[in-house]
Design a protein around this motif. Structure first.
Motif, PDB file in Angstrom:
ATOM      1  N   ILE A 166       0.846  -1.199   0.000  1.00 39.69           N
ATOM      2  CA  ILE A 166       0.000   0.000   0.000  1.00 39.69           C
ATOM      3  C   ILE A 166       0.881   1.248   0.000  1.00 39.69           C
ATOM      4  CG2 ILE A 166      -1.690   1.343   1.305  1.00 39.69           C
ATOM      5  CD1 ILE A 166      -2.789  -1.313   2.387  1.00 39.69           C
ATOM      6  N   ALA A 167       1.887   1.254   0.875  1.00 41.84           N
ATOM      7  CA  ALA A 167       2.785   2.405   0.978  1.00 41.84           C
ATOM      8  C   ALA A 167       3.561   2.622  -0.323  1.00 41.84           C
ATOM      9  CB  ALA A 167       3.753   2.214   2.140  1.00 41.84           C
ATOM     10  N   GLU A 168       4.017   1.547  -0.946  1.00 45.12           N
ATOM     11  CA  GLU A 168       4.773   1.664  -2.200  1.00 45.12           C
ATOM     12  C   GLU A 168       3.915   2.254  -3.314  1.00 45.12           C
ATOM     13  OE1 GLU A 168       6.233  -2.224  -3.020  1.00 45.12           O
ATOM     14  OE2 GLU A 168       7.627  -2.233  -1.307  1.00 45.12           O
ATOM     15  N   LEU A 169       2.676   1.772  -3.421  1.00 47.57           N
ATOM     16  CA  LEU A 169       1.791   2.267  -4.474  1.00 47.57           C
ATOM     17  C   LEU A 169       1.403   3.725  -4.227  1.00 47.57           C
ATOM     18  CD1 LEU A 169      -0.503  -0.845  -5.091  1.00 47.57           C
ATOM     19  CD2 LEU A 169       1.311   0.041  -6.553  1.00 47.57           C
ATOM     20  N   GLU A 170       1.196   4.072  -2.956  1.00 47.90           N
ATOM     21  CA  GLU A 170       0.921   5.475  -2.633  1.00 47.90           C
ATOM     22  C   GLU A 170       2.113   6.352  -3.017  1.00 47.90           C
ATOM     23  OE1 GLU A 170      -2.222   5.343   1.108  1.00 47.90           O
ATOM     24  OE2 GLU A 170      -0.086   5.131   1.528  1.00 47.90           O
ATOM     25  N   GLY A 171       3.313   5.806  -2.880  1.00 53.72           N
ATOM     26  CA  GLY A 171       4.513   6.549  -3.241  1.00 53.72           C
ATOM     27  C   GLY A 171       4.672   6.756  -4.737  1.00 53.72           C
ATOM     28  N   GLU A 172       3.977   5.956  -5.547  1.00 56.73           N
ATOM     29  CA  GLU A 172       4.049   6.100  -7.003  1.00 56.73           C
ATOM     30  C   GLU A 172       3.179   7.247  -7.518  1.00 56.73           C
ATOM     31  OE1 GLU A 172       5.734   4.352  -9.421  1.00 56.73           O
ATOM     32  OE2 GLU A 172       6.864   3.379  -7.834  1.00 56.73           O
ATOM     33  N   LEU A 173       2.146   7.588  -6.775  1.00 55.61           N
ATOM     34  CA  LEU A 173       1.158   8.555  -7.272  1.00 55.61           C
ATOM     35  C   LEU A 173       1.706   9.968  -7.480  1.00 55.61           C
ATOM     36  CD1 LEU A 173      -2.057   7.438  -5.346  1.00 55.61           C
ATOM     37  CD2 LEU A 173      -1.195   6.700  -7.571  1.00 55.61           C
ATOM     38  N   PRO A 174       2.540  10.502  -6.567  1.00 53.77           N
ATOM     39  CA  PRO A 174       3.073  11.852  -6.812  1.00 53.77           C
ATOM     40  C   PRO A 174       3.843  11.949  -8.134  1.00 53.77           C
ATOM     41  CG  PRO A 174       3.429  11.223  -4.533  1.00 53.77           C
ATOM     42  CD  PRO A 174       2.937   9.997  -5.241  1.00 53.77           C
ATOM     43  N   ARG A 175       4.544  10.882  -8.498  1.00 55.20           N
ATOM     44  CA  ARG A 175       5.281  10.880  -9.767  1.00 55.20           C
ATOM     45  C   ARG A 175       4.341  11.048 -10.951  1.00 55.20           C
ATOM     46  NH1 ARG A 175       6.042   6.674 -13.259  1.00 55.20           N
ATOM     47  NH2 ARG A 175       5.277   5.139 -11.739  1.00 55.20           N
ATOM     48  N   ARG A 177       1.321  12.394 -10.793  1.00 53.05           N
ATOM     49  CA  ARG A 177       0.702  13.722 -10.725  1.00 53.05           C
ATOM     50  C   ARG A 177       1.624  14.788 -11.304  1.00 53.05           C
ATOM     51  NH1 ARG A 177      -0.463  14.255  -5.350  1.00 53.05           N
ATOM     52  NH2 ARG A 177       1.552  15.195  -4.957  1.00 53.05           N
ATOM     53  N   ARG A 178       2.932  14.651 -11.056  1.00 48.89           N
ATOM     54  CA  ARG A 178       3.889  15.652 -11.544  1.00 48.89           C
ATOM     55  C   ARG A 178       3.918  15.742 -13.060  1.00 48.89           C
ATOM     56  NH1 ARG A 178       7.041  13.854  -7.079  1.00 48.89           N
ATOM     57  NH2 ARG A 178       8.143  12.351  -8.389  1.00 48.89           N
ATOM     58  N   ILE A 179       3.552  14.675 -13.747  1.00 54.14           N
ATOM     59  CA  ILE A 179       3.550  14.729 -15.213  1.00 54.14           C
ATOM     60  C   ILE A 179       2.153  15.015 -15.764  1.00 54.14           C
ATOM     61  CG2 ILE A 179       5.573  13.274 -15.482  1.00 54.14           C
ATOM     62  CD1 ILE A 179       3.807  10.908 -16.007  1.00 54.14           C
ATOM     63  N   GLY A 180       1.267  15.456 -14.861  1.00 49.62           N
ATOM     64  CA  GLY A 180      -0.033  15.953 -15.300  1.00 49.62           C
ATOM     65  C   GLY A 180      -1.138  14.924 -15.406  1.00 49.62           C
ATOM     66  N   LEU A 181      -0.955  13.733 -14.843  1.00 50.55           N
ATOM     67  CA  LEU A 181      -1.978  12.695 -14.929  1.00 50.55           C
ATOM     68  C   LEU A 181      -2.954  12.784 -13.756  1.00 50.55           C
ATOM     69  CD1 LEU A 181       0.215   9.661 -16.008  1.00 50.55           C
ATOM     70  CD2 LEU A 181      -1.197  11.110 -17.461  1.00 50.55           C
ATOM     71  N   THR A 182      -4.183  12.369 -13.995  1.00 48.85           N
ATOM     72  CA  THR A 182      -5.200  12.364 -12.941  1.00 48.85           C
ATOM     73  C   THR A 182      -5.017  11.131 -12.069  1.00 48.85           C
ATOM     74  OG1 THR A 182      -6.768  13.512 -14.380  1.00 48.85           O
ATOM     75  CG2 THR A 182      -7.676  12.364 -12.464  1.00 48.85           C
ATOM     76  N   ILE A 183      -4.748  11.353 -10.796  1.00 47.57           N
ATOM     77  CA  ILE A 183      -4.485  10.232  -9.885  1.00 47.57           C
ATOM     78  C   ILE A 183      -5.588  10.060  -8.848  1.00 47.57           C
ATOM     79  CG2 ILE A 183      -1.980  10.490 -10.153  1.00 47.57           C
ATOM     80  CD1 ILE A 183      -2.028  11.750  -7.282  1.00 47.57           C
TER      81      ILE A 183
END
Length: 266
Positions: A166-175, A177-183
């Motif tokens: 869960i923590a690893e996947l949550e850590g993927e989301l900011p990346r 978002r930074r490239i403009g994707l809807t998370i």
């Protein structure tokens, strides 16, 4: 002329004071009052400031009620002030927000011992310095205050892999978002999954935790698959862009050769 200068100075002072005024508006009278006191009356403020509640915008009145904007009415029952619960009332106090956790706790061995020396929410999580729920809260130092750590260790081991995923996947989301994707959909899915999973181990039932953890793995697979699909699409786009650049360079080289050959013929 002097009047104009004075007006400009007043305007400048107002502009510089805006951040301070905004901060004062955001800070409740509870924090202002207790923050100026000494000893145990001030301690909750410092403890709360480092809590998961503070990080999520939940202040004193979110738990204790009252009017956070009026010094005179801050602790008035007519404004919803309920104060500090008795130890046996803590599960109901916290359960106003953490409904599912309260249900699983009350059905557990911990809940069955409520009122006879058994633990309640504050025993494990603390009161004002509440930390984000994680497997680290299940540790020998804290659990062995009441019983041996053996059973608690089994629960911690059963949840550790899923909690880490869960923590690893949550850590993927900011990346992403930074490239403009809807998370947001994935963010909401992981938030709900984390809450449901953490609710599960409040049952303190090793077999239940083990048997139901697999279902959470399936839900995580779905989110992980969505992230992998996005990454695959991005990789294809990068590859397509690289191929396009190579083709443009080749085309440019061919044009230069053609131009050179024309010049030689002339």
């Amino acid at each position: 002329m002097m009047s104009r200068i004075c007006n400009l100075l007043i305007l400048a002072l107002l502009l510089f004071s805006l951040p301070t005024l905004a901060l004062a508006e955001d800070e409740t009278v509870c924090l202002q009052c207790h923050g100026g006191l000494d000893g145990y009356l001030a301690a909750p403020v410092a403890a709360w400031q480092g809590s998961v509640h503070a990080a999520n915008g939940i202040s004193c009145h979110g738990c204790h009620g009252g009017d956070p904007a009026d010094f005179d009415m801050a602790m008035d029952p007519s404004r919803g002030f309920i104060g500090v619960p008795e130890p046996n009332g803590v599960p109901d106090f916290c359960g106003r927000c953490h409904v599912g956790v309260r249900e699983d706790y009350l059905a557990s061995a911990h809940g069955a011992a409520l009122g006879t020396g058994g633990p309640q929410c504050v025993t494990c999580h603390g009161n004002h310095a509440v930390k984000e729920a994680s497997g680290a809260l299940i540790n020998e130092q804290d659990c062995s205050r009441c019983h041996s750590f053996e059973r608690a260790a089994q629960i911690r081991d059963a949840i550790s892999a899923t909690d880490s995923r869960i923590a690893e996947l949550e850590g993927e989301l900011p990346r992403l978002r930074r490239i403009g994707l809807t998370i947001r959909p994935m963010q909401d899915a992981l938030f709900a999954l984390r809450n449901d999973f953490h609710r599960l181990f409040h049952s303190v039932d090793v077999e239940k935790v083990r048997s139901e953890t697999a279902a959470f793995g399936t839900r995580l697979d779905k989110v992980e698959g969505q992230i992998a699909e996005i990454d695959a699409t991005l990789a294809k786009r990068k590859m397509g862009g690289a191929v396009a650049i190579v083709l443009l360079l080749l085309a440019g080289g061919v044009l230069l050769l053609i131009r050179k050959s024309y010049k030689e013929e002339e």
